[in-house]
Write an enzyme that holds these catalytic residues in place. Structure first.
Site, short mmCIF file in Angstrom:
data_model
loop_
_atom_site.label_atom_id
_atom_site.label_comp_id
_atom_site.label_asym_id
_atom_site.label_seq_id
_atom_site.Cartn_x
_atom_site.Cartn_y
_atom_site.Cartn_z
CG HIS A 8 -0.33 0.04 2.56
ND1 HIS A 8 -0.14 -1.11 3.30
CD2 HIS A 8 0.16 1.04 3.32
CE1 HIS A 8 0.43 -0.80 4.47
NE2 HIS A 8 0.64 0.50 4.50
CG HIS A 81 3.70 4.73 5.13
ND1 HIS A 81 2.72 5.36 5.87
CD2 HIS A 81 3.22 3.47 4.94
CE1 HIS A 81 1.72 4.54 6.11
NE2 HIS A 81 2.00 3.36 5.55
CD GLU A 130 3.40 -0.30 6.95
OE1 GLU A 130 2.89 0.72 6.44
OE2 GLU A 130 2.73 -1.17 7.52
C1 LIG Z 1 -1.25 1.32 10.24
C2 LIG Z 1 0.15 1.01 9.85
C3 LIG Z 1 0.13 -0.08 8.78
O1 LIG Z 1 0.17 0.19 7.58
O2 LIG Z 1 0.02 -1.25 9.21
C4 LIG Z 1 0.83 2.30 9.37
O3 LIG Z 1 1.22 2.49 8.26
S1 LIG Z 1 0.99 3.46 10.59
C5 LIG Z 1 1.88 4.82 9.86
C6 LIG Z 1 2.26 5.80 10.90
N1 LIG Z 1 3.35 5.29 11.70
C7 LIG Z 1 4.64 5.65 11.50
O4 LIG Z 1 4.94 6.48 10.65
C8 LIG Z 1 5.66 5.03 12.41
C9 LIG Z 1 7.06 5.37 12.04
N2 LIG Z 1 7.27 6.80 11.97
C10 LIG Z 1 8.03 7.48 12.86
O5 LIG Z 1 8.62 6.91 13.77
C11 LIG Z 1 8.10 8.97 12.70
O6 LIG Z 1 6.93 9.42 12.00
C12 LIG Z 1 9.35 9.47 11.97
C13 LIG Z 1 9.46 8.95 10.54
C14 LIG Z 1 10.63 9.08 12.74
C15 LIG Z 1 9.28 10.98 11.90
O7 LIG Z 1 9.16 11.43 13.20
P1 LIG Z 1 8.70 12.90 13.55
O8 LIG Z 1 7.59 13.29 12.64
O9 LIG Z 1 8.47 12.99 15.00
O10 LIG Z 1 10.00 13.69 13.31
P2 LIG Z 1 10.37 14.91 12.42
O11 LIG Z 1 9.21 15.69 11.96
O12 LIG Z 1 11.40 15.62 13.21
O13 LIG Z 1 11.04 14.19 11.18
C16 LIG Z 1 12.40 13.95 11.05
C17 LIG Z 1 12.74 14.16 9.58
O14 LIG Z 1 12.06 13.18 8.80
C18 LIG Z 1 11.19 13.81 7.86
N3 LIG Z 1 9.95 13.05 7.78
C19 LIG Z 1 9.04 12.88 8.75
N4 LIG Z 1 8.03 12.13 8.33
C20 LIG Z 1 8.30 11.81 7.03
C21 LIG Z 1 7.63 11.06 6.05
N5 LIG Z 1 6.47 10.48 6.31
N6 LIG Z 1 8.20 10.94 4.83
C22 LIG Z 1 9.40 11.52 4.56
N7 LIG Z 1 10.09 12.26 5.47
C23 LIG Z 1 9.54 12.41 6.68
C24 LIG Z 1 10.95 15.21 8.42
O15 LIG Z 1 10.62 16.10 7.39
C25 LIG Z 1 12.26 15.52 9.06
O16 LIG Z 1 13.16 15.95 8.09
P3 LIG Z 1 14.10 17.22 8.32
O17 LIG Z 1 14.98 16.78 9.47
O18 LIG Z 1 14.84 17.37 7.04
O19 LIG Z 1 13.18 18.33 8.67
CO LIG Z 2 1.02 1.59 6.34
#
Ligand SMILES: C[C@@H](C(=O)O)C(=O)SCCNC(=O)CCNC(=O)[C@H](O)C(C)(C)COP(=O)(O)OP(=O)(O)OC[C@H]1O[C@@H](n2cnc3c(N)ncnc32)[C@H](O)[C@@H]1OP(=O)(O)O
Ligand SMILES: [Co+2]
Length: 140
Positions: A8, A81, A130
């Protein structure tokens, strides 16, 4: 690890209901699943089927939702993602780490009921990836 099927594309949205209307009325999606809460991932989820994959609409659930900051930066929502299937999530995690990529947390059960991990966008050319273990029945 071998990269598997694109399971996805995750799309963050402030309103699943409004996004459903867009995919249905503007894009002509005909198979839209019932939204459901996924507390372990901090999101509410709705799958929209396309002929070869799915769009995963995700809306924040709870105060610690991992997509709150993304929506602050992208108030309309946006592409969040991409999810590829892998055969064995623990092997995939170990291999990512051995190759120097940061895996965010431990494997957790995802929206399709199998364990998932996330690879940091900084280690994957700016794309949050992911990895999801392929369901035993082969998935959707
Ligand atoms: C339901 C499940 C499933 O399918 O089964 C899902 O998908 S759940 C989907 C939702 N769950 C997740 O996303 C879990 C994993 N994600 C995470 O742990 C977090 O979202 C992070 C990816 C570490 C980002 O953390 P956070 O937003 O707190 O930090 P931040 O804003 O300081 O971001 C750090 C740097 O990464 C970038 N950044 C943040 N989110 C991004 C994304 N989605 N795509 C690309 N870049 C991204 C920011 O712009 C920043 O860049 P700069 O430093 O250059 O400004
Ligand atoms: Co997902």
């Amino acid at each position: 690890m071998t990269i598997g099927r694109l399971n996805h594309v995750g799309v963050a949205t402030p309103s699943i209901e409004k996004s459903i209307a867009l995919y249905r009325d503007l894009m002509g999606a005909t198979k839209i699943h019932e939204p459901f809460d996924l507390p372990p991932q901090g999101v509410r989820v709705c799958f929209v089927d396309t002929p070869n994959s799915q769009i995963e609409l995700i809306e924040p659930l709870g105060e610690n939702s991992p997509i709150l900051k993304f929506l602050e930066k992208n108030p309309l929502g946006g592409q969040h993602h991409v999810c590829f299937e892998v055969h064995d999530i623990h092997a995939a995690k170990a291999e990512m780490e051995a190759k120097g990529a940061k895996v965010l947390g431990e494997p957790r059960i995802g929206a399709h009921g199998t364990p998932v991990i996330f690879v940091h966008p900084k280690d994957m050319g700016g794309v949050l990836v992911e990895l999801m273990e392929t369901p035993k029945d082969g998935g959707h």
